[in-house]
Design a protein around this motif. Structure first.
Motif, PDB file in Angstrom:
ATOM      1  N   LYS A  41      50.836 -27.667  27.317  1.00 45.59           N
ATOM      2  CA  LYS A  41      49.551 -27.638  28.988  1.00 45.59           C
ATOM      3  C   LYS A  41      49.872 -26.365  29.636  1.00 45.59           C
ATOM      4  O   LYS A  41      48.679 -25.902  30.511  1.00 45.59           O
ATOM      5  CB  LYS A  41      50.281 -29.085  29.310  1.00 45.59           C
ATOM      6  CG  LYS A  41      50.024 -30.513  29.407  1.00 45.59           C
ATOM      7  CD  LYS A  41      50.169 -31.457  29.723  1.00 45.59           C
ATOM      8  CE  LYS A  41      50.262 -32.565  29.243  1.00 45.59           C
ATOM      9  NZ  LYS A  41      51.296 -33.565  29.706  1.00 45.59           N
ATOM     10  N   ILE A  42      50.386 -26.078  28.751  1.00 48.03           N
ATOM     11  CA  ILE A  42      50.367 -23.884  30.154  1.00 48.03           C
ATOM     12  C   ILE A  42      50.073 -23.275  29.310  1.00 48.03           C
ATOM     13  O   ILE A  42      49.903 -23.124  28.060  1.00 48.03           O
ATOM     14  CB  ILE A  42      52.454 -24.071  30.268  1.00 48.03           C
ATOM     15  CG1 ILE A  42      52.955 -25.229  31.169  1.00 48.03           C
ATOM     16  CG2 ILE A  42      52.259 -22.727  30.712  1.00 48.03           C
ATOM     17  CD1 ILE A  42      54.341 -24.686  31.270  1.00 48.03           C
ATOM     18  N   GLU A  43      48.906 -22.565  29.737  1.00 52.85           N
ATOM     19  CA  GLU A  43      48.292 -21.067  29.560  1.00 52.85           C
ATOM     20  C   GLU A  43      48.645 -20.186  29.882  1.00 52.85           C
ATOM     21  O   GLU A  43      48.400 -19.078  28.305  1.00 52.85           O
ATOM     22  CB  GLU A  43      46.399 -21.830  29.369  1.00 52.85           C
ATOM     23  CG  GLU A  43      45.939 -23.098  29.370  1.00 52.85           C
ATOM     24  CD  GLU A  43      45.112 -23.414  30.171  1.00 52.85           C
ATOM     25  OE1 GLU A  43      43.924 -22.808  30.676  1.00 52.85           O
ATOM     26  OE2 GLU A  43      44.282 -24.687  29.596  1.00 52.85           O
ATOM     27  N   GLU A  44      49.631 -20.157  30.299  1.00 51.44           N
ATOM     28  CA  GLU A  44      49.433 -19.045  31.387  1.00 51.44           C
ATOM     29  C   GLU A  44      50.889 -19.102  31.856  1.00 51.44           C
ATOM     30  O   GLU A  44      51.258 -20.041  33.101  1.00 51.44           O
ATOM     31  CB  GLU A  44      48.453 -18.057  32.218  1.00 51.44           C
ATOM     32  CG  GLU A  44      48.897 -16.694  32.390  1.00 51.44           C
ATOM     33  CD  GLU A  44      48.257 -15.733  33.310  1.00 51.44           C
ATOM     34  OE1 GLU A  44      46.786 -16.219  33.659  1.00 51.44           O
ATOM     35  OE2 GLU A  44      48.169 -15.323  34.245  1.00 51.44           O
ATOM     36  N   VAL A  45      51.823 -18.073  32.157  1.00 55.74           N
ATOM     37  CA  VAL A  45      53.247 -17.783  32.677  1.00 55.74           C
ATOM     38  C   VAL A  45      53.246 -16.714  32.778  1.00 55.74           C
ATOM     39  O   VAL A  45      52.697 -15.418  32.386  1.00 55.74           O
ATOM     40  CB  VAL A  45      54.677 -17.822  31.112  1.00 55.74           C
ATOM     41  CG1 VAL A  45      55.687 -17.942  32.345  1.00 55.74           C
ATOM     42  CG2 VAL A  45      54.594 -19.400  30.686  1.00 55.74           C
ATOM     43  N   ILE A  46      53.195 -16.732  34.149  1.00 57.60           N
ATOM     44  CA  ILE A  46      53.469 -15.144  35.221  1.00 57.60           C
ATOM     45  C   ILE A  46      55.346 -14.827  35.266  1.00 57.60           C
ATOM     46  O   ILE A  46      55.468 -16.022  36.158  1.00 57.60           O
ATOM     47  CB  ILE A  46      52.421 -15.071  36.701  1.00 57.60           C
ATOM     48  CG1 ILE A  46      51.212 -15.669  36.625  1.00 57.60           C
ATOM     49  CG2 ILE A  46      52.859 -13.908  37.151  1.00 57.60           C
ATOM     50  CD1 ILE A  46      50.797 -15.346  37.537  1.00 57.60           C
TER      51      ILE A  46
ATOM     52  N   ILE B   5      49.983  -9.333  41.552  1.00 61.79           N
ATOM     53  CA  ILE B   5      49.845 -10.881  40.529  1.00 61.79           C
ATOM     54  C   ILE B   5      48.130 -10.876  40.741  1.00 61.79           C
ATOM     55  O   ILE B   5      47.562 -12.060  39.894  1.00 61.79           O
ATOM     56  CB  ILE B   5      49.610 -12.316  41.631  1.00 61.79           C
ATOM     57  CG1 ILE B   5      51.050 -12.603  42.020  1.00 61.79           C
ATOM     58  CG2 ILE B   5      49.181 -13.502  40.933  1.00 61.79           C
ATOM     59  CD1 ILE B   5      51.797 -13.863  42.739  1.00 61.79           C
ATOM     60  N   GLU B   6      47.178 -10.418  41.317  1.00 55.78           N
ATOM     61  CA  GLU B   6      45.851 -10.776  41.439  1.00 55.78           C
ATOM     62  C   GLU B   6      45.933  -9.647  40.130  1.00 55.78           C
ATOM     63  O   GLU B   6      44.399  -9.366  39.758  1.00 55.78           O
ATOM     64  CB  GLU B   6      45.131  -9.819  42.731  1.00 55.78           C
ATOM     65  CG  GLU B   6      45.041 -11.170  43.210  1.00 55.78           C
ATOM     66  CD  GLU B   6      44.707 -10.664  45.077  1.00 55.78           C
ATOM     67  OE1 GLU B   6      44.260  -9.842  45.320  1.00 55.78           O
ATOM     68  OE2 GLU B   6      43.604 -11.546  46.037  1.00 55.78           O
ATOM     69  N   LYS B   7      46.524  -8.310  40.124  1.00 54.82           N
ATOM     70  CA  LYS B   7      46.458  -7.388  38.823  1.00 54.82           C
ATOM     71  C   LYS B   7      47.598  -8.070  37.948  1.00 54.82           C
ATOM     72  O   LYS B   7      48.131  -6.575  37.571  1.00 54.82           O
ATOM     73  CB  LYS B   7      46.201  -6.120  39.472  1.00 54.82           C
ATOM     74  CG  LYS B   7      45.411  -5.265  40.622  1.00 54.82           C
ATOM     75  CD  LYS B   7      45.134  -4.514  41.049  1.00 54.82           C
ATOM     76  CE  LYS B   7      44.369  -4.413  42.132  1.00 54.82           C
ATOM     77  NZ  LYS B   7      44.170  -3.428  43.331  1.00 54.82           N
TER      78      LYS B   7
END
Ligand SMILES: [Zn+2]
Length: 198
Positions: free
Chosen positions: A134-139, A192-194
């Motif tokens: 279910k997780i698509e991205e890990v920051i 986070i944005e970049k």
């Protein structure tokens, strides 16, 4: 001067994070001096803390419910998570008001000579979550310190194991040696944005 019982209590305070022996002693003398009402309130608060507070089943932030305020918020995305070392990092990122996903708190970093039980256990849970698909991205929002390296290495293994998951890292601008909790909200927002994905 100090009877064994006092020494024992001071040693107990000394075991708190970031509290040294001098501070532990001050804390002891300060508490002893408080009036009955303050002492009762202190006990009452501790009782609530120990009996009613546990960890969110999803992100491990302290909560009195099964899920914390963020994880129970339907507006927050499930498919994107920010991986942080500590609870206070969540608070810092929330102050930056830019992240709309959910968190995963590791509970610390993999450090030599320190108990890694909790972190290893949480990394296993993270791995299971990634397996669920279910997780698509890990920051990855770990501190920019050398101490974070062993933890980052472990994440590298996960990154290779789950190529379908996007792993991204906070953008430059975060000072080297920077602990997430001490970074100002504006810098965090931009980081986070970049964010960058290798
Ligand atoms: Zn939560």
């Amino acid at each position: 001067m100090l009877i064994p019982l006092f020494k024992k209590i001071i040693e107990f305070f000394d075991s708190f994070p970031e509290i040294g022996p001098r501070q532990a002693m001050r804390l002891f003398f300060w508490l002893v001096k408080q009036d009955k009402e303050t002492k009762n309130k202190f006990l009452e608060n501790l009782k609530v803390l120990f009996e009613n507070v546990n960890f969110c089943q999803n992100c491990f932030f302290p909560t009195t419910e099964k899920l914390c305020l963020i994880c129970s918020n339907p507006k927050r995305k499930d498919e994107i998570i920010a991986l942080v070392a500590r609870e206070t990092d969540v608070l810092s990122l929330e102050t930056a008001k830019v992240f709309k996903g959910k968190y995963f708190i590791l509970g610390g970093l993999i450090l030599p000579f320190e108990d890694k039980g909790l972190i290893k256990e949480r990394l296993k849970i993270l791995e299971k979550r990634l397996e669920d698909g279910k997780i698509e991205e890990v920051i990855v929002a770990l501190p920019y310190t050398r101490e974070a390296e062993p933890t980052l290495k472990h994440l590298e293994i996960l990154r290779k194991k789950f190529p379908q998951v996007k792993f991204s890292f906070l953008a430059k601008g975060i000072p080297l040696g920077g602990e997430i909790e001490f970074i100002d909200p504006e810098t965090l927002k931009e980081a986070i944005e970049k964010r960058i994905s290798p």
